[in-house]
Enzyme design. Structure first.
Site, PDB file in Angstrom:
ATOM      1  N   ASP A  13       0.825  -1.210   0.000  1.00 39.79           N
ATOM      2  CA  ASP A  13       0.000   0.000   0.000  1.00 39.79           C
ATOM      3  C   ASP A  13       0.863   1.266   0.000  1.00 39.79           C
ATOM      4  OD1 ASP A  13      -2.296  -1.497   0.045  1.00 39.79           O
ATOM      5  OD2 ASP A  13      -2.955  -0.890   2.041  1.00 39.79           O
ATOM      6  N   ASP A  14       0.221   2.372  -0.345  1.00 37.76           N
ATOM      7  CA  ASP A  14       0.823   3.725  -0.255  1.00 37.76           C
ATOM      8  C   ASP A  14       1.941   3.956  -1.261  1.00 37.76           C
ATOM      9  OD1 ASP A  14      -0.934   3.970   1.852  1.00 37.76           O
ATOM     10  OD2 ASP A  14       0.592   3.795   3.414  1.00 37.76           O
ATOM     11  N   HIS A 134      -7.648   3.759   1.161  1.00 39.43           N
ATOM     12  CA  HIS A 134      -6.677   4.217   2.157  1.00 39.43           C
ATOM     13  C   HIS A 134      -7.395   4.363   3.502  1.00 39.43           C
ATOM     14  CE1 HIS A 134      -3.087   6.106   3.652  1.00 39.43           C
ATOM     15  NE2 HIS A 134      -3.616   7.312   3.768  1.00 39.43           N
TER      16      HIS A 134
END
Length: 314
Positions: A13-14, A134
């Protein structure tokens, strides 16, 4: 008894948060420790991340962000219900508070989600293979319906449903964090029917809340995967008596492991418009990277015949 083959989607993620996050995720992918990534299109290094994904052929989806930093939709950069008094998204808990008070306009949620998908397509040259949220905003009341509509409109088939088997027995998770996770779990369970109605799919089992940051270790990942497979097998066995023995033995279980590897962000570089947060600057990002690249974990995958893959491979 069902003997499930395991396909494991390890999602970083991110991606796009900062150059050092990008570097760490790419290193993990090249080492076979991450097999899929989620891009923050409002991240400060999103364009760089998209180029890296193209260069290294990294399977990439969208990490839809409504809670951190700035919107990408120009019409929402001022006077939007999505923004706080400082002109940024309301934050992980702030978003939930404003939503619960009925102060968020779902039309603006849809505007921003659509703008993020469009920007993703512009950066990568293709529609996201999957979209998740998110800070798990995509399973929240109201948002879940809009999120599902956007996925259906773009023909995006896969998302994340963060319900982790065995979560409640993880005594190492501190009470405030456990309360948040259990809230995410409840929201996720309430979302299942909405996603099904829109033809959206997800991995059979999700793992990643119990193994996040400092709580990640090789043994904890192994235990979480073993728990996931056992939970899936128990559920499947109750449904499989009507099938032939050959069919019973051939089922494949797909598991998504959510991870956040990278090198710690160094301010002022990074973030999604308002600078990097504490978690991005902490040692926990590097700890995840080192754990995921540990040869012991790679050996476990081989021993258990666990095949790493991406949502686009399903």
């Amino acid at each position: 008894m069902l003997q499930a083959r395991v396909k494991l989607i390890v999602t970083g993620d991110d991606f796009g948060y900062c150059p050092r996050r990008n570097q760490g995720i790419v290193e993990c992918f090249l080492a076979g420790a991450v097999s899929n990534v989620s891009l923050l299109v409002n991240g400060s290094a999103a364009a760089d991340a998209a180029q890296l994904a193209r260069r290294h052929n990294i399977p990439i989806g969208l990490h839809a962000n409504l809670s951190e930093g700035s919107p990408v939709c120009k019409a929402l950069k001022k006077n939007s219900s999505l923004l706080n008094k400082d002109g940024f998204f309301h934050g992980k808990m702030g978003f939930r508070t404003v939503l619960a008070k009925g102060l968020l306009k779902m039309s603006e949620v849809k505007q921003e989600l659509t703008a993020q998908v469009d920007l993703f397509c512009e950066l990568t040259g293709h529609v996201p293979h999957h979209i998740d949220g998110h800070q798990h905003v995509h399973v929240l009341p109201g948002v879940r319906h809009v999120f599902a509509q956007v996925l259906e409109e773009y023909g995006i088939k896969y998302t994340r449903v963060p319900v982790e088997p065995g979560l409640r027995s993880c005594a190492w998770i501190e009470p405030p964090l456990m309360d948040f996770y259990l809230g995410v779990e409840k929201d996720s369970l309430d979302t299942l029917d909405v996603f099904k109605r829109h033809g959206i799919r997800w991995a059979d089992v999700y793992v990643g809340l119990s193994t996040m940051g400092k709580n990640m270790s090789v043994s904890d990942i192994q235990s979480a995967i073993d728990t996931a497979v056992a939970a899936f097998a128990t559920k499947e066995n109750s449904l499989m008596t009507q099938f032939s023995p050959q069919h019973q033995q051939s089922r494949t279980v797909t598991i998504e492991l959510m991870v956040h590897p990278g090198y710690p962000t160094i301010p002022p570089v990074g973030g999604c418009g308002e600078g990097p947060d504490d978690f991005s600057q902490s040692w926990e990002r590097l700890h995840e990277l080192q754990t995921l690249m540990n040869p012991e974990l790679q050996s476990y995958y081989k021993t258990r015949n666990i095949q790493l893959c991406a949502f686009k491979d399903l």
